[in-house]
Write a protein that holds these residues in place. Sequence first.
Motif, mmCIF file in Angstrom:
data_model
loop_
_atom_site.group_PDB
_atom_site.id
_atom_site.type_symbol
_atom_site.label_atom_id
_atom_site.label_comp_id
_atom_site.label_asym_id
_atom_site.label_seq_id
_atom_site.Cartn_x
_atom_site.Cartn_y
_atom_site.Cartn_z
ATOM 1 N N ALA A 148 0.832 -1.205 0.000
ATOM 2 C CA ALA A 148 0.000 0.000 0.000
ATOM 3 C C ALA A 148 0.867 1.257 0.000
ATOM 4 O O ALA A 148 0.591 2.221 -0.726
ATOM 5 N N LYS A 149 1.917 1.243 0.796
ATOM 6 C CA LYS A 149 2.782 2.426 0.863
ATOM 7 C C LYS A 149 3.593 2.605 -0.424
ATOM 8 O O LYS A 149 3.830 3.737 -0.861
ATOM 9 N N ALA A 150 4.012 1.501 -1.036
ATOM 10 C CA ALA A 150 4.728 1.601 -2.310
ATOM 11 C C ALA A 150 3.814 2.200 -3.382
ATOM 12 O O ALA A 150 4.224 3.097 -4.135
ATOM 13 N N LEU A 151 2.582 1.722 -3.450
ATOM 14 C CA LEU A 151 1.633 2.274 -4.414
ATOM 15 C C LEU A 151 1.212 3.689 -4.019
ATOM 16 O O LEU A 151 0.910 4.510 -4.881
ATOM 17 N N GLY A 152 1.206 3.980 -2.713
ATOM 18 C CA GLY A 152 0.895 5.329 -2.249
ATOM 19 C C GLY A 152 1.939 6.329 -2.734
ATOM 20 O O GLY A 152 1.604 7.453 -3.121
ATOM 21 N N ARG A 153 3.213 5.922 -2.720
ATOM 22 C CA ARG A 153 4.264 6.809 -3.221
ATOM 23 C C ARG A 153 4.103 7.048 -4.721
ATOM 24 O O ARG A 153 4.316 8.168 -5.214
ATOM 25 N N LYS A 154 3.706 6.005 -5.438
ATOM 26 C CA LYS A 154 3.460 6.172 -6.874
ATOM 27 C C LYS A 154 2.281 7.112 -7.098
ATOM 28 O O LYS A 154 2.328 7.979 -7.973
ATOM 29 N N TRP A 155 1.217 6.936 -6.305
ATOM 30 C CA TRP A 155 0.036 7.804 -6.459
ATOM 31 C C TRP A 155 0.422 9.263 -6.221
ATOM 32 O O TRP A 155 -0.013 10.147 -6.958
ATOM 33 N N LYS A 156 1.236 9.519 -5.225
ATOM 34 C CA LYS A 156 1.647 10.900 -4.928
ATOM 35 C C LYS A 156 2.462 11.493 -6.074
ATOM 36 O O LYS A 156 2.348 12.685 -6.376
ATOM 37 N N GLU A 163 2.048 10.826 -9.192
ATOM 38 C CA GLU A 163 1.158 11.056 -10.331
ATOM 39 C C GLU A 163 0.107 12.125 -10.054
ATOM 40 O O GLU A 163 -0.542 12.605 -10.983
ATOM 41 N N HIS A 164 -0.099 12.476 -8.798
ATOM 42 C CA HIS A 164 -1.135 13.446 -8.432
ATOM 43 C C HIS A 164 -0.509 14.504 -7.515
ATOM 44 O O HIS A 164 -0.722 14.493 -6.308
ATOM 45 N N THR A 165 0.238 15.384 -8.120
ATOM 46 C CA THR A 165 1.019 16.335 -7.329
ATOM 47 C C THR A 165 0.260 17.596 -6.967
ATOM 48 O O THR A 165 0.633 18.295 -6.023
ATOM 49 N N GLU A 166 -0.817 17.909 -7.714
ATOM 50 C CA GLU A 166 -1.513 19.168 -7.475
ATOM 51 C C GLU A 166 -2.908 19.121 -8.080
ATOM 52 O O GLU A 166 -3.241 18.205 -8.820
ATOM 53 N N VAL A 167 -3.698 20.125 -7.735
ATOM 54 C CA VAL A 167 -5.004 20.307 -8.375
ATOM 55 C C VAL A 167 -4.769 21.249 -9.548
ATOM 56 O O VAL A 167 -4.528 22.444 -9.361
ATOM 57 N N HIS A 168 -4.813 20.715 -10.752
ATOM 58 C CA HIS A 168 -4.515 21.524 -11.931
ATOM 59 C C HIS A 168 -5.550 22.632 -12.131
ATOM 60 O O HIS A 168 -6.698 22.525 -11.689
ATOM 61 N N GLU A 169 -5.131 23.678 -12.823
ATOM 62 C CA GLU A 169 -6.034 24.799 -13.073
ATOM 63 C C GLU A 169 -7.276 24.375 -13.848
ATOM 64 O O GLU A 169 -8.359 24.922 -13.650
ATOM 65 N N ASP A 170 -7.126 23.398 -14.756
ATOM 66 C CA ASP A 170 -8.265 22.946 -15.556
ATOM 67 C C ASP A 170 -8.898 21.671 -14.992
ATOM 68 O O ASP A 170 -9.590 20.941 -15.699
ATOM 69 N N ALA A 171 -8.660 21.404 -13.720
ATOM 70 C CA ALA A 171 -9.178 20.178 -13.110
ATOM 71 C C ALA A 171 -10.699 20.153 -13.142
ATOM 72 O O ALA A 171 -11.360 21.173 -12.953
ATOM 73 N N THR A 172 -11.252 18.977 -13.385
ATOM 74 C CA THR A 172 -12.691 18.773 -13.322
ATOM 75 C C THR A 172 -13.066 18.304 -11.920
ATOM 76 O O THR A 172 -12.208 17.899 -11.135
ATOM 77 N N ALA A 216 -0.171 17.339 2.836
ATOM 78 C CA ALA A 216 -0.763 18.592 3.306
ATOM 79 C C ALA A 216 -0.968 19.606 2.184
ATOM 80 O O ALA A 216 -1.976 20.312 2.154
ATOM 81 N N THR A 217 -0.022 19.696 1.259
ATOM 82 C CA THR A 217 -0.158 20.701 0.200
ATOM 83 C C THR A 217 -1.322 20.381 -0.724
ATOM 84 O O THR A 217 -2.079 21.278 -1.115
ATOM 85 N N LEU A 218 -1.478 19.119 -1.066
ATOM 86 C CA LEU A 218 -2.601 18.738 -1.926
ATOM 87 C C LEU A 218 -3.923 18.950 -1.199
ATOM 88 O O LEU A 218 -4.905 19.411 -1.791
ATOM 89 N N LYS A 219 -3.945 18.646 0.081
ATOM 90 C CA LYS A 219 -5.163 18.837 0.863
ATOM 91 C C LYS A 219 -5.568 20.312 0.895
ATOM 92 O O LYS A 219 -6.752 20.641 0.790
ATOM 93 N N ALA A 220 -4.599 21.197 1.014
ATOM 94 C CA ALA A 220 -4.889 22.633 1.031
ATOM 95 C C ALA A 220 -5.447 23.088 -0.312
ATOM 96 O O ALA A 220 -6.392 23.892 -0.374
ATOM 97 N N GLU A 221 -4.893 22.583 -1.410
ATOM 98 C CA GLU A 221 -5.389 22.935 -2.732
ATOM 99 C C GLU A 221 -6.797 22.388 -2.947
ATOM 100 O O GLU A 221 -7.647 23.042 -3.570
#
Length: 387
Positions: free
Chosen positions: A92-100, A102-111, A133-138
Amino acid sequence: MTMAAALFVCAATALAQSDDAPPDVPLWPGATATVRARDEAVLRGVEFVYALGMGRDDANFFAYGHDFLLCLHGVAHRAVGPVVRQRALDVAKALGRKWKREHTEVHEDATTAHAQRLLFGTFALDRLGMHFATLKAELREFLAAHDSHDFLGWHPAQRGPDEEAPPAPPPRRTRRTRKDGGELVESAAIDGAAANASSPLRRWAGALVRTYVADKLQLPLGGLTSPAATYADALRWRPTFLPYGAGGAAGGAAAREQAAAVSALLQTLSDFGRLQLPVAPLRAELDYVRSNLTAALASASGDVDVVGELLDAARAFGRSEEGGHEEVRAGVGFLLRTQQLDGSWPAATKGGGGQAAYHPTCAAMLGLAPHEHHGFGPAMPSVLPTL
């Protein structure tokens, strides 16, 4: 030898040689299956999910990686042997690092559909102790710039899931580039719009899970022009669907939809299997689970998703194979018989993509692994009067 098979051979060797190896004793008096066989089946499923998540088809993990993480986290906190639990947590943690990555931010054109994947992924990472924390804030900023209807297709504080909703806008498609230069195509149709065209039961089930996750993360779901929808708002529509209909014997999409909705209710109330649920206020759900699990097992189709979800739901009430509950014993036996050579479990429909690639395996693992309760539900005690 496939990657999943090779990984399982290594893990099974470690399992057999460990001082904490599971005992080779029957799961219950008279059972042919043993505790070791059950743990090995779960371990094979873990390795299949790991191989799938780390494989070359990144589009599946990009879309559903949060589900992989929640599934593996659930296995790591169930009453299986310590070797299996640790392996599930490591994967789970190995895949969690991969997920992070691939999903670094909330893009400006995010749906809103993409934002909801980020919401579920953030929830899964929190449960794994991998806070973002940074993604959560965005996300907080993005969610506040929309209304609950954009995420749910309806607002449970304002109308019921069966009331007519505004027409959905046509879907768009956007393209995102991975860090390795590859390309992922993402549907930009918002989940709320898609929910407008779905059944009231599906809209309600979706609202339960989304509002629960948002409430747990303390991220208000919406709020631009009206108050954010909450889990309590969604839960109050439960009487609309009582009594539940029969499902397992009939099979098909309607049965899967009903089982998924009851599962969503019980998963959220039990905090995804961590709390034991009281029977009295949820008698309708327990009766549904017992009768339809038995019916699903008697069906010729043998839908793994339905059996796994209902078996997991039965365990939320403290029902177990050791306790002599026959429907649980039958469900465990079915899942042990139907596991495939690569460690996966088959989907109800052949050739299905997306969730069909992994969801039956996750449902089967969580159904097989006994719950390890850490208290009593519901997870949000304030909703008990609503039940």
